[in-house]
Design a protein around this motif. Sequence first.
Motif, PDB file in Angstrom:
ATOM      1  N   LYS A  42       0.813  -1.215   0.000  1.00 12.44           N
ATOM      2  CA  LYS A  42       0.000   0.000   0.000  1.00 12.44           C
ATOM      3  C   LYS A  42       0.848   1.267   0.000  1.00 12.44           C
ATOM      4  O   LYS A  42       0.389   2.324  -0.391  1.00 12.44           O
ATOM      5  CB  LYS A  42      -0.931  -0.005   1.212  1.00 12.44           C
ATOM      6  N   VAL A  82       0.344  -4.289 -11.070  1.00  7.30           N
ATOM      7  CA  VAL A  82      -0.271  -2.988 -11.286  1.00  7.30           C
ATOM      8  C   VAL A  82       0.474  -2.002 -10.408  1.00  7.30           C
ATOM      9  O   VAL A  82       0.595  -2.199  -9.196  1.00  7.30           O
ATOM     10  CB  VAL A  82      -1.779  -3.011 -10.923  1.00  7.30           C
ATOM     11  N   GLN A  84       1.024   2.053  -9.148  1.00  9.79           N
ATOM     12  CA  GLN A  84       0.380   3.359  -8.997  1.00  9.79           C
ATOM     13  C   GLN A  84       1.479   4.386  -8.727  1.00  9.79           C
ATOM     14  O   GLN A  84       2.263   4.229  -7.800  1.00  9.79           O
ATOM     15  CB  GLN A  84      -0.617   3.322  -7.830  1.00  9.79           C
ATOM     16  N   TRP A  91      -6.265  -0.331  -1.908  1.00 13.01           N
ATOM     17  CA  TRP A  91      -6.738  -1.374  -2.806  1.00 13.01           C
ATOM     18  C   TRP A  91      -7.848  -2.157  -2.118  1.00 13.01           C
ATOM     19  O   TRP A  91      -7.709  -2.578  -0.977  1.00 13.01           O
ATOM     20  CB  TRP A  91      -5.596  -2.322  -3.164  1.00 13.01           C
ATOM     21  N   THR A  92      -8.928  -2.368  -2.817  1.00 11.75           N
ATOM     22  CA  THR A  92     -10.030  -3.139  -2.253  1.00 11.75           C
ATOM     23  C   THR A  92      -9.800  -4.630  -2.537  1.00 11.75           C
ATOM     24  O   THR A  92      -9.054  -4.988  -3.440  1.00 11.75           O
ATOM     25  CB  THR A  92     -11.386  -2.724  -2.878  1.00 11.75           C
ATOM     26  N   ASN A  93     -10.459  -5.471  -1.759  1.00 13.08           N
ATOM     27  CA  ASN A  93     -10.377  -6.907  -2.006  1.00 13.08           C
ATOM     28  C   ASN A  93     -10.874  -7.259  -3.407  1.00 13.08           C
ATOM     29  O   ASN A  93     -10.343  -8.142  -4.053  1.00 13.08           O
ATOM     30  CB  ASN A  93     -11.149  -7.689  -0.952  1.00 13.08           C
ATOM     31  N   ASP A  94     -11.905  -6.548  -3.863  1.00 12.59           N
ATOM     32  CA  ASP A  94     -12.435  -6.800  -5.217  1.00 12.59           C
ATOM     33  C   ASP A  94     -11.377  -6.493  -6.277  1.00 12.59           C
ATOM     34  O   ASP A  94     -11.252  -7.228  -7.247  1.00 12.59           O
ATOM     35  CB  ASP A  94     -13.680  -5.955  -5.477  1.00 12.59           C
ATOM     36  N   GLU A  95     -10.627  -5.411  -6.113  1.00 15.43           N
ATOM     37  CA  GLU A  95      -9.576  -5.053  -7.077  1.00 15.43           C
ATOM     38  C   GLU A  95      -8.469  -6.103  -7.077  1.00 15.43           C
ATOM     39  O   GLU A  95      -7.974  -6.508  -8.127  1.00 15.43           O
ATOM     40  CB  GLU A  95      -8.996  -3.676  -6.763  1.00 15.43           C
ATOM     41  N   ILE A  96      -8.102  -6.563  -5.893  1.00  8.42           N
ATOM     42  CA  ILE A  96      -7.044  -7.569  -5.784  1.00  8.42           C
ATOM     43  C   ILE A  96      -7.519  -8.888  -6.380  1.00  8.42           C
ATOM     44  O   ILE A  96      -6.798  -9.515  -7.144  1.00  8.42           O
ATOM     45  CB  ILE A  96      -6.619  -7.734  -4.313  1.00  8.42           C
ATOM     46  N   GLU A  97      -8.733  -9.281  -6.074  1.00  6.99           N
ATOM     47  CA  GLU A  97      -9.279 -10.522  -6.614  1.00  6.99           C
ATOM     48  C   GLU A  97      -9.452 -10.465  -8.121  1.00  6.99           C
ATOM     49  O   GLU A  97      -9.306 -11.466  -8.815  1.00  6.99           O
ATOM     50  CB  GLU A  97     -10.601 -10.876  -5.926  1.00  6.99           C
ATOM     51  N   PHE A  98      -9.775  -9.276  -8.645  1.00 13.76           N
ATOM     52  CA  PHE A  98      -9.947  -9.109 -10.082  1.00 13.76           C
ATOM     53  C   PHE A  98      -8.685  -9.485 -10.832  1.00 13.76           C
ATOM     54  O   PHE A  98      -8.717 -10.122 -11.881  1.00 13.76           O
ATOM     55  CB  PHE A  98     -10.348  -7.664 -10.401  1.00 13.76           C
ATOM     56  N   LEU A  99      -7.552  -9.104 -10.280  1.00 13.84           N
ATOM     57  CA  LEU A  99      -6.283  -9.458 -10.918  1.00 13.84           C
ATOM     58  C   LEU A  99      -6.030 -10.934 -10.789  1.00 13.84           C
ATOM     59  O   LEU A  99      -5.511 -11.574 -11.621  1.00 13.84           O
ATOM     60  CB  LEU A  99      -5.126  -8.690 -10.295  1.00 13.84           C
TER      61      LEU A  99
END
Length: 99
Positions: A42, A82, A84, A91-99
């Motif tokens: 982070k 990714v 930044q 970073w949200t869990n959804d963003e991490i899981e998406f990758l």
Amino acid sequence: MLVSRAEYLQSNCQSIRQLDIYIKHNPDLEKLFINDKALVSKNIHTDKISVPFANLYQAINLKTIISVPTSYNSEVNGVISVHQYDDFPTWTNDEIEFL
């Protein structure tokens, strides 16, 4: 050694494609490949996860990074990262899981 196959950059970001990134003797990458789970930093200035690359990250003004291993038939064969450069997002869990 990791070999970069592709890279998408915004115009104000520095490429890291030409860099040699070795897995051996790099605890972060070794952990990434062994655990087969995302590594999230982070804040690369304060997180222990980014110590091996601290000088590089500071030189290119990187703020945060998510790296996830890719695999085929349960065998890790690459990494998607990714980066930044202009902010310290949470970073949200959804963003991490998406990758």
